[in-house]
Design a protein around this motif. Structure first.
Motif, short mmCIF file in Angstrom:
data_model
loop_
_atom_site.label_atom_id
_atom_site.label_comp_id
_atom_site.label_asym_id
_atom_site.label_seq_id
_atom_site.Cartn_x
_atom_site.Cartn_y
_atom_site.Cartn_z
N VAL A 158 0.84 -1.20 0.00
CA VAL A 158 0.00 0.00 0.00
C VAL A 158 0.87 1.25 0.00
N LEU A 159 1.91 1.24 0.82
CA LEU A 159 2.79 2.40 0.90
C LEU A 159 3.55 2.61 -0.40
N ALA A 160 3.95 1.53 -1.05
CA ALA A 160 4.61 1.67 -2.35
C ALA A 160 3.66 2.28 -3.37
N CYS A 161 2.40 1.86 -3.35
CA CYS A 161 1.41 2.45 -4.25
C CYS A 161 1.24 3.94 -3.97
N CYS A 162 1.17 4.29 -2.70
CA CYS A 162 1.03 5.70 -2.33
C CYS A 162 2.21 6.52 -2.83
N ASP A 163 3.43 6.00 -2.63
CA ASP A 163 4.62 6.73 -3.07
C ASP A 163 4.64 6.89 -4.58
N GLU A 164 4.29 5.83 -5.29
CA GLU A 164 4.32 5.87 -6.75
C GLU A 164 3.28 6.83 -7.31
N LEU A 165 2.14 6.95 -6.62
CA LEU A 165 1.06 7.83 -7.06
C LEU A 165 1.14 9.23 -6.45
N ALA A 166 2.15 9.48 -5.60
CA ALA A 166 2.26 10.74 -4.86
C ALA A 166 0.98 11.00 -4.07
N LEU A 167 0.48 9.93 -3.44
CA LEU A 167 -0.75 9.96 -2.65
C LEU A 167 -0.40 9.96 -1.17
N ASP A 168 -0.94 10.90 -0.43
CA ASP A 168 -0.74 10.96 1.01
C ASP A 168 -1.31 9.70 1.65
N GLU A 169 -0.47 8.91 2.30
CA GLU A 169 -0.93 7.64 2.89
C GLU A 169 -2.02 7.83 3.93
N GLU A 170 -2.09 9.00 4.55
CA GLU A 170 -3.12 9.27 5.55
C GLU A 170 -4.52 9.27 4.93
N ARG A 171 -4.62 9.42 3.62
CA ARG A 171 -5.92 9.48 2.95
C ARG A 171 -6.48 8.10 2.62
N VAL A 172 -5.71 7.07 2.80
CA VAL A 172 -6.11 5.72 2.41
C VAL A 172 -6.76 4.99 3.58
N CYS A 173 -7.92 4.37 3.32
CA CYS A 173 -8.60 3.55 4.33
C CYS A 173 -8.72 4.28 5.66
N VAL A 174 -9.44 5.38 5.65
CA VAL A 174 -9.51 6.24 6.84
C VAL A 174 -10.29 5.60 7.99
N GLU A 175 -11.02 4.52 7.71
CA GLU A 175 -11.70 3.78 8.78
C GLU A 175 -11.08 2.40 8.98
N GLY A 176 -9.81 2.28 8.61
CA GLY A 176 -9.11 1.01 8.72
C GLY A 176 -9.30 0.17 7.48
N GLY A 177 -8.33 -0.70 7.22
CA GLY A 177 -8.39 -1.54 6.04
C GLY A 177 -8.12 -2.99 6.37
N ALA A 178 -7.66 -3.73 5.37
CA ALA A 178 -7.51 -5.18 5.51
C ALA A 178 -6.46 -5.59 6.54
N LEU A 179 -5.49 -4.74 6.83
CA LEU A 179 -4.52 -5.08 7.87
C LEU A 179 -5.22 -5.28 9.21
#
Length: 379
Positions: free
Chosen positions: A308-329
């Protein structure tokens, strides 16, 4: 948006169980049929589906969707289709349903996915030259000469390639659990869950988890690796599904929903499958002339914190914006259902809780693929 645009008007899922625990004796039918039945209740029993589509990866074989459809009480005349895009199966089932509706060949489709890792049968290679049968562990994700790594080893390779540190992975995993625990305590999952006799809430979520605790865990997949049992998703059981109709029908019924604006599947190097969502997301954004800044809710399946973090870095996406109510982890990753869980989570955040206008779901697939779907709140 025209009348043939497919729209999700209802969404449900089971609580997600940890393999071998509460749902250890519940097979794919026992997981999927209650979800399909509850969706039917949500819609009203005068709404008979034209088709049922379910994703599944490691079940007993056969047409899982057909068995679950009949067990849910649907008429024998309702056809059902099972699809396998590995971890992308649940989302692929929904985009298949969307295609049926958009083409006009179906008016109402129930679609999603199911996985019972606990009850998946063991298979054996037949004996050769008098040798004993050997257990068949999994189907190949890709030809061996191209690269067919186990997913944990592939996540370690992604972490190394994108420079994702162990500390960052552990911190992300802690945040996923913390967010899921807070969302659960606030009742944010209540309206999407179909309680089962032995489980009424997600089994994996930990409300008191720290980076210090995770930091004690050893590498789980490769010597010297950074992926551990704590920053990986675990093995899980569960089911999720949505109801898809046309925009014309949704508008006539006067109910809100999520329009399936567009979707995409793309391939990447099978040795680095965790970044599969990246090209799929990029193509969706480009085709719809938007950026990630325009998207209010982003659900990327958290198979591993590293990917997930690699995807965020590659997309220049702030990781804080992903799965704000928790995800599969935190919630778990029931392989064939996980893509559908993402759609259910979007529906809850955007429709049930009147959230942002645009949402995105994306998931990586073993063998080097990624699936993404763009949705818009309507009504």
């Amino acid at each position: 948006m025209n009348d043939s645009t497919p729209v999700i008007i209802a969404a449900r899922r089971t609580p997600i169980g940890t393999a071998g625990l509460a749902l250890k004796d519940v097979d794919t039918t026992g997981l999927a049929a209650p979800v399909l039945g509850r969706l039917h209740d949500d819609l009203g029993h005068d709404h008979t589906p034209d088709q049922v589509v379910l994703g599944n990866c490691v079940g007993a074989g056969g047409n899982v969707a057909r068995v679950a459809s009949l067990a849910a009480g649907f008429d024998v005349g309702v056809p059902a289709l099972t699809v396998d895009l590995q971890c992308g199966s649940g989302l692929a089932a929904i985009t298949t349903a969307a295609a049926f509706v958009r083409s006009g060949t179906a008016d109402l489709v129930l679609a999603g996915g199911v996985e019972s890792a606990s009850t998946a049968p063991w298979r054996m290679w037949p004996p050769a030259d008098g040798a004993a049968p050997q257990r068949y562990s999994r189907a190949p994700f890709a030809p061996a000469h191209i690269g067919d790594p186990e997913m944990g080893a592939a996540a370690d390779a992604v972490a190394a390639r994108w420079g994702i540190s162990r500390e960052r992975q552990d911190a992300y995993a802690v945040r996923s659990h913390s967010r899921a625990a807070a969302a659960r305590a606030a009742g944010r999952f209540d309206d999407e869950l179909v309680a089962l006799p032995r489980l009424d809430r997600d089994e994996r979520v930990r409300s008191t988890l720290s980076a210090t605790t995770l930091g004690r865990l050893p590498a789980a997949f490769t010597s010297g690796g950074t992926v551990t049992a704590g920053n990986a998703c675990g093995i899980n059981d569960g089911a999720a599904a949505v109801a898809v109709v046309s925009e014309g029908r949704r508008r006539a019924d006067g109910i809100p929903g999520l329009a399936c604006v567009d979707w995409e599947t793309m391939g990447v190097d099978p040795n680095l499958p965790g970044v599969g969502p990246v090209p799929a997301i990029r193509k969706l954004l480009r085709r719809n002339a938007i950026t990630l800044d325009d998207v209010g809710v982003i659900e990327v399946n958290e198979a591993f914190a590293a990917q997930v973090l690699a995807c965020c870095d590659e997309l220049a996406l702030d990781e804080e914006r992903v799965c704000v109510e928790g995800g599969a982890l935190a919630l778990g990753h029931p392989w064939g259902a996980s893509g559908a869980v993402l759609a259910v989570r979007l529906f809850s955040q955007m429709v049930r809780h009147d959230g942002p206008e645009l949402g995105l779901a994306a998931i990586a697939v073993g063998g080097g693929q990624g699936v993404a779907m763009l949705v818009r709140r309507v009504g």
